[in-house]
Motif scaffolding. Sequence first.
Motif: not given
Length: 395
Positions: A336-338, A332, A345-349, A340
Motif C-alpha cells: 500500500i503506497e503511503r 509502499k 497518500v492513502n491516509e484512509d488505509q 508519494r
Amino acid sequence: MQNDLPKGFRAGAAAANFKKAGRDDLGLIVSDTPAVLAGMFTQNLFKAAPVLACQEILNRAGTVRAVLANAGQANACTGDEGLANCRATQSMVAGLTGLAVDEILPLSTGVVGAHLKMERWVDAVPALVKSLGTRDAEGFTRSFMTTDAFPKFAMREVTLAGGTVRLTVMAKGAGMICPNMATMLCVALTDAQVERDSWQAMFGRAVGKTFNRVSVDGDTSTNDTILGLANGASGVAAQSTADMALLEEALTAILAQVSYMLVKDGEGASKVIHITVSGAGSDADAELVARSVGHSQLVKTAIYGGDANWGRIVTAVGYSGAKFDPTKVSMKLCGIERFRQGCPVNEDQEDALAALLKGKDVQVDIELGSGTGAYTFKASDLGHEYVTLNSDYRS
C-alpha cells in the motif's frame, strides 16, 4: 537417518558438556576425499582464533578434508592461548582420523572471551570421531546451535550436463547478525567437481546476494564464517559456462533459503522485513538506504508492534547518507503506497495496513526516483524477547 549430505561426506556429533549437559555441542564433518575450499569471514577486526586458523588454511591450502565445530565458547579475544588451544583441537581430531592438521577447519561459537574447555575436548573427541556417519545435516547443525530456536539447514539437487549433484547448507545464528560477508557460522557442501578459483568466485557472489543482505541486530560477530567444500564425489564436473551458471544459481538459491531462516529466527523476532530499494543513483546508494531502514530500531519496533508508522521508514531513508531528491521519493508498506513524491497518500488505509502487518513477512518498497540503482535486504523486527535473551546471555 535421512541421508541429506552430498556424496562422500560423513557427519558426527558428541556431547562435550561445554555449556549444557545432555546435548550435542561438538560436531565434525569429514570428506572421504580432498575437497576444494571456498570461504568468507568476518570483517570485525577482532577475529576469533578459529577465523584466523581458517583464513590461514584457505590462503595456503587448495583442499581440505574436515570441519570441526563447537558451541559454548567463541574462543574470540583470547590471544595466543586461544590460538594454541584452537590448533590443539585440530591436532586431537587429526590424531584419531589420520587427517593432517591443516585439513581440518575449526569453527567456534558462544561467549566472546571464553577459552575452550580443553579437558572436556579431550574427553569428547574420541566419541566425536567414533560417531562419524551417524548424523545427518540436522544432527550436525544442532551440534553448534546456541540461542537458535530451530536448526537451519537445506538441501537441493541440480542437474548438470554430466549428471546430478547435491548441495547441502547448514548454519547457526539468531543474534549478533549483521554480516559484512556471512553469518555466525555456515557450512555449504557439494559433491560437484569444480576448480578452486571458480568455486571461490561463485561462492563470493552467492554470499554477496544472500548472507550479506540480512540483519538481526546490526552487530557483526567476531566469529562470522561461511565455508564451502566441494569434493567432487559425484563424479560430475561443472566446467562449461552453462554448468557453472546452473550451479551458481542453485547455490545462491539455497543460501538465500538458509539466510532467510536466520532472520526469521532472530532473537525475539516475530517477523521478517523484506526491503526493496529501487530508483537510486547507484546500487551503493540503494544499499545505504536499505541497510539504514533495516537497522533502524524505531522501524523494527514499529513493525513488531504492528504499527504502520511509515514516517519512521522515510526518516531512516533520509539519514542513510544516500544522495537523492526528497521530493521524488515514494514508499509502499505491505503493498500500500503511503508516501508519494515527498508527500503522504492513502491516509484512509490505516486499518488495512494494521491487518497486513499481522503477517510474518512485511514488505517495504522504496522508490528514490533518482536512477536505476537497486538493492534488496532482509531484517528482523525487534521485540521484548531480544532484551530478555541478551540481558543474561552468559547465565
